[in-house]
Design a protein around this motif. Structure first.
Motif, PDB file in Angstrom:
ATOM      1  N   MET A   1      17.434   3.397-134.127  1.00  0.00           N
ATOM      2  CA  MET A   1      17.853   3.077-132.761  1.00  0.00           C
ATOM      3  C   MET A   1      17.341   1.686-132.387  1.00  0.00           C
ATOM      4  O   MET A   1      16.217   1.318-132.710  1.00  0.00           O
TER       5      MET A   1
ATOM      6  N   VAL B   1      21.555   4.985-124.179  1.00  0.00           N
ATOM      7  CA  VAL B   1      21.791   4.101-125.314  1.00  0.00           C
ATOM      8  C   VAL B   1      22.991   4.640-126.078  1.00  0.00           C
ATOM      9  O   VAL B   1      23.022   5.826-126.430  1.00  0.00           O
TER      10      VAL B   1
ATOM     11  N   ARG C   1      12.999  -3.586-128.000  1.00  0.00           N
ATOM     12  CA  ARG C   1      13.641  -3.462-129.305  1.00  0.00           C
ATOM     13  C   ARG C   1      12.703  -2.753-130.244  1.00  0.00           C
ATOM     14  O   ARG C   1      11.569  -3.182-130.442  1.00  0.00           O
TER      15      ARG C   1
ATOM     16  N   ALA D   1      12.608  -1.649-121.560  1.00  0.00           N
ATOM     17  CA  ALA D   1      13.382  -1.364-122.762  1.00  0.00           C
ATOM     18  C   ALA D   1      12.971  -2.377-123.836  1.00  0.00           C
ATOM     19  O   ALA D   1      13.110  -3.579-123.634  1.00  0.00           O
TER      20      ALA D   1
ATOM     21  N   ALA E   1      28.175   4.296-119.785  1.00  0.00           N
ATOM     22  CA  ALA E   1      27.965   4.811-121.132  1.00  0.00           C
ATOM     23  C   ALA E   1      29.243   5.434-121.683  1.00  0.00           C
ATOM     24  O   ALA E   1      29.574   5.264-122.872  1.00  0.00           O
TER      25      ALA E   1
ATOM     26  N   GLU F   1      24.012   0.504-130.299  1.00  0.00           N
ATOM     27  CA  GLU F   1      23.018  -0.533-130.002  1.00  0.00           C
ATOM     28  C   GLU F   1      23.098  -1.011-128.565  1.00  0.00           C
ATOM     29  O   GLU F   1      22.408  -1.968-128.191  1.00  0.00           O
TER      30      GLU F   1
ATOM     31  N   HIS G   1      19.019   5.732-117.587  1.00  0.00           N
ATOM     32  CA  HIS G   1      19.305   4.872-118.732  1.00  0.00           C
ATOM     33  C   HIS G   1      19.986   5.680-119.821  1.00  0.00           C
ATOM     34  O   HIS G   1      19.911   6.911-119.856  1.00  0.00           O
TER      35      HIS G   1
ATOM     36  N   LEU H   1      22.395  -0.855-124.700  1.00  0.00           N
ATOM     37  CA  LEU H   1      21.509  -0.340-123.659  1.00  0.00           C
ATOM     38  C   LEU H   1      22.235  -0.379-122.322  1.00  0.00           C
ATOM     39  O   LEU H   1      22.826  -1.403-121.960  1.00  0.00           O
TER      40      LEU H   1
ATOM     41  N   THR I   1      23.235  -5.484-125.723  1.00  0.00           N
ATOM     42  CA  THR I   1      22.832  -5.236-127.098  1.00  0.00           C
ATOM     43  C   THR I   1      21.580  -6.078-127.342  1.00  0.00           C
ATOM     44  O   THR I   1      21.164  -6.850-126.464  1.00  0.00           O
TER      45      THR I   1
ATOM     46  N   TRP J   1      16.679   0.500-129.412  1.00  0.00           N
ATOM     47  CA  TRP J   1      15.871   0.409-128.197  1.00  0.00           C
ATOM     48  C   TRP J   1      14.886   1.568-128.067  1.00  0.00           C
ATOM     49  O   TRP J   1      15.206   2.702-128.399  1.00  0.00           O
TER      50      TRP J   1
ATOM     51  N   ILE K   1      12.947   3.057-124.732  1.00  0.00           N
ATOM     52  CA  ILE K   1      13.013   2.896-123.278  1.00  0.00           C
ATOM     53  C   ILE K   1      11.948   3.756-122.612  1.00  0.00           C
ATOM     54  O   ILE K   1      11.842   4.959-122.881  1.00  0.00           O
TER      55      ILE K   1
END
Length: 253
Positions: free
Chosen positions: A1, A30, A252, A250, A65, A33, A28, A35, A121, A3, A5
């Motif tokens: 993944m 995902v 990486r 968030a 989303a 990739e 939030h 967010l 992303t 992210w 978060i």
């Protein structure tokens, strides 16, 4: 993944003293990739602002989303096209909230909330924003300046703009993120006095760097969320602000 978060809210001292709930909310998601994240701050003067903030946060993130899941490349859209896409989603959420308000025998203004969100992303994306709060995109290149979506307030002190306002569409702002990212932070205005540097030029390193370092090392997301909530609820913050505080980070992975 791509992210990790973490997000938490804490009730402000002034609200706790009056027996009021936290009127901030966050959501939030995902997708691959991509967010999608949002922080909403309910108006202290609106009687159902907590419900409004929660409704808008959930509805807008879910709708964005879904569009990404259906193949829409939202992070790749230009500023104007991205703004149109986000405005469409916010407009539908606002209409649904209006139905909620009617069923409750209330007005839409009773659910007043601000909004600061991001779709990104690890390489690019955009902030979208109505009212106060801040979004910060930390670049992968440590020497580069962050992209910062700043608050927009009204003419008078303690005044801002809300998604429930009649001119919400005019108040919607979009800020492109054009550089590879190491992380994104969204926050309500209650967190800004200790999480942002002077003049809102960037994140306040003495506060944010230890927070991010801990969160990068934590294995369990729930544990990280609890630690973040405890940090926001630290009594030392009560001397800085009496407002509700929400911070979404968030990173990486």
């Amino acid at each position: 993944m791509a992210w990790k978060i973490f997000a938490a809210s804490a009730t402000g001292k002034s609200h706790a003293e009056r027996g009021l709930p936290c009127q901030d909310a966050f959501a939030h998601a995902v997708v691959g990739e991509v967010l999608i994240a949002l922080v909403c701050d309910g108006a202290g003067s609106a009687r159902y602002s907590q419900a409004g903030a929660e409704f808008i946060a959930r509805s807008v993130v879910h709708a964005l989303a879904t569009r990404v899941q259906q193949g829409e490349e939202l992070p790749e859209l230009s500023g104007e096209l991205f703004e149109q896409a986000v405005a469409s989603v916010i407009g539908l959420a606002r209409s649904a909230l209006q139905e909620v308000s009617r069923a409750a025998g209330a007005g839409l203004a009773d659910y007043a909330s601000t909004l600061v969100g991001v779709v990104a992303t690890p390489e690019r994306g955009s902030f979208f924003h109505i009212g106060d709060g801040v979004g910060v995109a930390q670049p992968r290149d440590g020497a580069a300046k962050p992209d910062i979506s700043l608050p927009a307030n009204g003419e008078y002190a303690n005044e801002t703009y809300f998604i429930t306002g009649p001119h919400w569409r005019e108040r919607l702002r979009v800020l492109p993120i054009r550089q590879p990212l190491q992380g994104v932070a969204l926050m309500s205005d209650g967190a800004m006095p200790f999480a942002m540097s002077k003049g809102n030029a960037g994140l306040y390193a003495p506060f944010m760097e230890p927070v991010e370092r801990y969160l990068r090392g934590v294995a369990d997301i729930d544990e990280g969320n609890r630690a973040l909530a405890a940090t926001l609820d630290d009594p030392r913050t009560h001397h800085i602000t009496g407002d509700d505080k929400t911070l979404l980070v968030a990173l990486r992975a």
